[in-house]
Design a protein around this motif. Sequence first.
Motif, short mmCIF file in Angstrom:
data_model
loop_
_atom_site.label_atom_id
_atom_site.label_comp_id
_atom_site.label_asym_id
_atom_site.label_seq_id
_atom_site.Cartn_x
_atom_site.Cartn_y
_atom_site.Cartn_z
N VAL A 13 9.82 1.41 -4.75
CA VAL A 13 8.57 1.41 -4.22
C VAL A 13 9.01 1.16 -2.60
O VAL A 13 8.15 1.55 -1.83
CB VAL A 13 8.01 0.08 -4.68
CG1 VAL A 13 6.89 -0.56 -3.68
CG2 VAL A 13 7.50 0.15 -5.91
N PHE A 14 9.70 0.63 -2.31
CA PHE A 14 10.06 -0.14 -0.69
C PHE A 14 10.80 1.19 -0.06
O PHE A 14 10.93 1.22 1.23
CB PHE A 14 10.60 -1.38 -0.80
CG PHE A 14 9.63 -2.33 -1.05
CD1 PHE A 14 8.54 -2.69 -0.34
CD2 PHE A 14 10.11 -2.96 -2.35
CE1 PHE A 14 7.76 -3.61 -0.74
CE2 PHE A 14 8.82 -3.89 -2.69
CZ PHE A 14 7.84 -4.19 -1.88
N PRO A 40 8.25 5.73 0.46
CA PRO A 40 7.94 6.02 1.93
C PRO A 40 8.81 7.17 2.42
O PRO A 40 8.44 8.24 3.12
CB PRO A 40 8.45 5.19 2.71
CG PRO A 40 8.63 3.81 1.49
CD PRO A 40 8.70 4.45 0.34
N SER A 76 -0.17 11.76 -3.57
CA SER A 76 0.20 10.21 -3.48
C SER A 76 1.56 10.37 -3.42
O SER A 76 2.24 11.24 -4.29
CB SER A 76 -0.51 9.46 -4.47
OG SER A 76 0.14 8.05 -4.39
N ARG A 78 3.16 8.32 -4.88
CA ARG A 78 3.36 7.82 -6.30
C ARG A 78 2.87 8.87 -7.27
O ARG A 78 1.71 8.81 -7.51
CB ARG A 78 2.72 6.56 -6.39
CG ARG A 78 3.51 5.44 -5.70
CD ARG A 78 2.22 4.27 -5.43
NE ARG A 78 2.84 3.49 -4.34
CZ ARG A 78 3.22 2.24 -4.35
NH1 ARG A 78 3.54 1.66 -5.63
NH2 ARG A 78 3.59 1.61 -3.25
N ALA A 103 6.04 2.45 -13.89
CA ALA A 103 4.81 1.80 -14.07
C ALA A 103 4.58 1.33 -12.19
O ALA A 103 3.58 1.61 -11.71
CB ALA A 103 4.58 0.38 -14.51
N TYR A 104 5.62 1.11 -11.68
CA TYR A 104 5.62 0.99 -10.16
C TYR A 104 5.44 2.29 -9.36
O TYR A 104 4.79 2.29 -8.27
CB TYR A 104 6.92 0.25 -9.67
CG TYR A 104 7.22 -1.07 -9.99
CD1 TYR A 104 6.28 -1.91 -10.54
CD2 TYR A 104 8.36 -1.88 -9.46
CE1 TYR A 104 6.20 -3.18 -10.72
CE2 TYR A 104 8.54 -3.08 -9.69
CZ TYR A 104 7.40 -3.77 -10.48
OH TYR A 104 7.56 -5.13 -10.51
N GLY A 135 1.71 5.65 -9.99
CA GLY A 135 0.50 5.96 -9.48
C GLY A 135 -0.53 5.14 -10.54
O GLY A 135 -1.53 5.27 -10.32
#
Lengths: 373, 310
Positions: free
Chosen positions: B131-132, B136, B161, B163, B241-242, B245
């Motif tokens: 995620v972090f 990106p 996206s 995700r 799940a993270y 999307g």
Amino acid sequence: MTSQARTGGDVSKSSHRRAGRTAAVAGALGIALLAAACSSSGGSSGGSGSGAATINGAGSTFAAPMYQQWAGEYNSKVNKNVQINYQAIGSGGGISEFTQGIVDFGATDAPMSANEQSAAQSSQGSTVLHLPMILGAVAIIYNLPGVSKLTLDGPALASIYLGKITKWNDPAIKKLNPGVTLPSAAIQPVQRADSSGTSYVVTSYFSAISPAWASQVGVSKAPSWPTGTGATGSSGVAAAVSQTKDSIGYVELGYATSGKIPFASLMNASGKAVAPSTTSVEAAAAGATLPTDITALKLNLVNQPGAGAYPLSTATYILVAQAQKDANKGKALKAWLLWSLKSPQQAESTKLNYAPLPTALDKLVVSAVNSVK
Amino acid sequence: MSADLQDAPPRRSADTIFRLAVASCASVVLLLLGGMLVRTTWSAWPAFQHSGIGFLTGTTWNPNTGTFGALPYIYGTLVTSVVALILAVPVAVLIALYLSEIAPPAIGTYLGYVVDLLAAVPSVVYGLWGVFVLVPFLTTYVWQPLSNHLAFIPIFAQFASGRNFLTAGLILALMITPIISAICREVFRTVPNDEREAALAVGATRWEMIRLAVLPPSRSGIVAAIMLGFGRAVGETIAVAYLIGGFPHITAHLLQQGSTIAANIALQFNEAASQPLFKAALIGLGVVLFAITLIINVAARLIIRRGNSR
């Protein structure tokens, strides 16, 4: 060749060692899991000795910062024997764990549905009370480099989440933002993928102002979203929006201010653009009709009239059984709730960007807490 | 040696006890498997009855209207797992070959520890890192440029996206590479050194030695390693799940959001607690997941058997 043979010997030895270590790691993991399982299931029966109690609660991520602060202060300043543990697992999780009896109180931003209420009441063997604890705002956060001020209205927002408005320079958005240069980029809507009270507030608002939303999607903690990217938890949405250019999302105001994510003003029912804040949430509550039945203290603060009212305002609830199973814990829980409803504690909520309950409502909640046996 | 064995007194009773103990432990596995299958199917039955074959073929999953079509989740599960295997298997097998055949023993051993360590990183750590850090980075430097320049390939078209299916597939690949690699390495090490020496003795190069002496007897082991990796990928929940999307739909454009069976069960379970049909449908998703792994495992066994008999 001899070196190869020697290598083979080393290898088989080290693979034996490795097997042993793997087993040890697996064993340790198993013990840790077991311990975790025991502590979570044993939680609701914890607490011993006179007056000492451990109370477990779980649910709303929206209200978590407030409950965690109240729990800490109560333990350090009021009663050292009472330990309150609050886990922010989402409103849906709060209702579900409370219903299963895993926690002593649940916390949710969305009042329970009739189904959920009857399930909770039959498993608790008691009437379940909704206790509004504080009020708050859902902020519409966005990521548009160069745009520091944005105004939206309900219909435009609902259309974005319906997938009908797809570009930032759509006439409907331009009209609300004269003088702001909006890019022609595609809007990236972000929503909660898990069951969320914040989603409930947003879909209540959309359903109130958009017939298309009401008929296609409706009000839900976990709606079937027509478009967008799902993220888990309020912090997940905040992270996704701050990472994704041209995105839009929704979180409790505190998550926006602490993450320094810009948020939009919304046109309210009186046609004024209002930013989310303690004052604008209080204004929304001032115009709302208060419930009177202490066993059903559910209130709707969405899209309230009043020039200063922020349309995405909500109350957030704690769920408790009216007839407590464990008298000692019930007493401790009651004392903590009454303490939290006093004006100094309520006033603290503004520091975390929430709003205190209106005095009349606070009185009702106090009498509801007093009805807990 | 053989004289000792013959002189040893017969200890039938100890043998019997041992045999019974071992057999009963083994039967626990069968009981557990059977029990789970029966129990979950039983719990999911109302949803199967409600949706019929539509449970597998329907493309709409909307619990609020009682519509349960699991196809988008099945699609997402298979696509992300296959992407993960395509990315992970070649790398994992090469890592294992390097560790067991090429690397100097000292380096091989310590690199092996690192691979084992990677296999033990909890999936939620991969998820948070994804995620972090990963999302990106990939969005800016990989997915955007790919979709800008290779949009004529449907997979990379219509970027939506960071995700998406490919991000989830990539994180799964990172998670299963160490597992596949660790097992393959052990498999290669079971090849007797005599065989390697024989190949080298007739003048084979290192690559020919690997191709002739190491890979053929290891084939079923490699397939088993891939299957274990696939099983992990199919069932992986939190990291996916993270990162996927959370938006169930079927599309050839893999830079768009999706969802998987396991991720959806985790995300929706809390909401389903008080709605019996919804809960049954989620358990039904679990049964489907179970069936997918079963089918793929059986298929893999058949492939191995055909390969061996040839």
